[in-house]
Design an enzyme around this catalytic site. Sequence first.
Site, PDB file in Angstrom:
ATOM      1  CG  HIS A   1      23.101   0.852 -18.416  1.00 63.67           C
ATOM      2  ND1 HIS A   1      24.273   1.156 -19.072  1.00 63.67           N
ATOM      3  CD2 HIS A   1      22.734   1.975 -17.762  1.00 63.67           C
ATOM      4  CE1 HIS A   1      24.596   2.418 -18.815  1.00 63.67           C
ATOM      5  NE2 HIS A   1      23.675   2.937 -18.032  1.00 63.67           N
TER       6      HIS A   1
ATOM      7  CB  CYS B   1      22.037   4.331 -20.436  1.00 57.20           C
ATOM      8  SG  CYS B   1      22.958   5.849 -20.352  1.00 57.20           S
TER       9      CYS B   1
ATOM     10  CE  LYS C   1      25.291   3.300 -11.930  1.00 58.92           C
ATOM     11  NZ  LYS C   1      24.608   4.493 -12.474  1.00 58.92           N
TER      12      LYS C   1
ATOM     13  CD  GLN D   1      20.974   1.455 -10.870  1.00 60.54           C
ATOM     14  OE1 GLN D   1      20.619   1.785  -9.738  1.00 60.54           O
ATOM     15  NE2 GLN D   1      21.507   2.319 -11.715  1.00 60.54           N
TER      16      GLN D   1
HETATM   17  N1  PMP Z   1      24.413  -1.092 -15.584  1.00 61.16           N
HETATM   18  C1  PMP Z   1      23.384  -0.517 -14.959  1.00 61.16           C
HETATM   19  C2  PMP Z   1      22.183  -1.346 -14.605  1.00 61.16           C
HETATM   20  C3  PMP Z   1      23.452   0.836 -14.633  1.00 61.16           C
HETATM   21  O1  PMP Z   1      22.412   1.421 -14.004  1.00 61.16           O
HETATM   22  C4  PMP Z   1      24.607   1.583 -14.970  1.00 61.16           C
HETATM   23  C5  PMP Z   1      24.717   3.054 -14.648  1.00 61.16           C
HETATM   24  N2  PMP Z   1      23.590   3.809 -14.902  1.00 61.16           N
HETATM   25  C6  PMP Z   1      25.653   0.921 -15.610  1.00 61.16           C
HETATM   26  C7  PMP Z   1      25.519  -0.407 -15.897  1.00 61.16           C
HETATM   27  C8  PMP Z   1      26.903   1.626 -15.984  1.00 61.16           C
HETATM   28  O2  PMP Z   1      27.632   2.012 -14.862  1.00 61.16           O
HETATM   29  P1  PMP Z   1      28.909   2.951 -15.002  1.00 61.16           P
HETATM   30  O3  PMP Z   1      28.485   4.110 -15.847  1.00 61.16           O
HETATM   31  O4  PMP Z   1      29.228   3.336 -13.597  1.00 61.16           O
HETATM   32  O5  PMP Z   1      29.990   2.141 -15.646  1.00 61.16           O
END
Ligand code: PMP
Length: 407
Positions: free
Chosen positions: A124, A365, A227, A204
Amino acid sequence: MNKQELIEIRNDFPILAEKVYNKDLIYFDNAATTQKPRCVVEKIEQSYYHYNANIHRGAHFLSIKATEAHEAARTSVAEFLGATKREEIIFTRGTTEAINLVATSFGEAFCKPGDEIIVSVLEHHSNIVPWQMLCERKGLKLRVISINDRGELDLEVYKTLLNEKTRIVSVAHVSNVLGTINPVKEIIRLAHEKDIPVLIDGAQSVPHIHVNVTELDADFYVFSAHKIYGPTGIGALYGKEKWLNAIPPYQGGGEMIKSVTFEKTTYNELPFKFEAGTPDYIGSTAFAEALRYVQQIGMDKIAAYEHELLSYGTERLMEIEGMRIIGTAREKSSVISFLVGNIHPYDIGMLLDKLGIAVRTGFHCAQPLIDSLGIPGTVRASFAFYNTKEEIDAFITALKRVVGMLS
Ligand code: PMP
């Protein structure tokens, strides 16, 4: 999960009974954020109504109650992750802030020009950009583990990347696009053979599979409350005490200090050294409530049921002509990314929305991953334990209709 259990669970999540465009809501965007059970929302209300006061510094009843609840929440997170010391849990705004904290503070203490950081192609953006920023600041190099056709990390490539210049490895436990469950225990073991620490992005994984940071021997492990059925705006960083003691604070301010004079400031002990300012003590108690809720169901039961949804969803999707599932790892969590023929993912997502079905489309992302696959993005359906096979059936019927319209 039997029918009765599912009915009871779904009753805990009032939003699941909502209608969108006069249709029953089918929420398959759980990898982006999860819905909240009543008990989590009620915890927020109770905290504000019954023991709202700033924590740690107040010598009055409300402040003591709020402090106790916040610190008990820290213990809950530590126990949930299998951490041996509660001081090894730092509350952050979420996964993103936790990675930024480590990239900044670890980078400050341990990285010098010419050093290398290893990430993987399926990360991500929040596990890429903070490291890139560190590389720019300090003249380091980012090295990238590639994947095979199934979307699994290539461990042979990883082994060749590990060398005496590597300062840290930072990889996701589970890919938010492909659903791949990475062999993080092995990744950590290989790094530790060369005394290299490893950060695992658990955004995740923690909501879907049993995680124990001590068994994994992770040096840092990060995740977000939103999440895992908890509130937005809070998350946690687990860090081994030896590393947290060895790296400087991330932000300065109240709470993180022991004493301040204009000549010299001394820092507080763990975990407060990394928690500058008034913490989200309302969020932390609701976060702990969310962890209590999933533990009451049982992480192994959740993982088994979500795996059933994954298998059923995958099988039913394959009925659709032109279906291409992106990410077919042998170890997979309940995330299905797909494309149908030459139809743009956004068009599918937009039409599914009009039928009451929430999926996500685009890069998720993870632009470097999507670019490396040479695709315009994907449609992503991600399941939680409150989803059902009947919802998957309705989704397939809707998808067939949408594909018919767009073909
Ligand atoms: N890492 C992964 C694998 C994610 O799926 C996400 C959220 N989509 C994030 C990091 C970022 O998380 P957050 O926006 O809650 O900081």
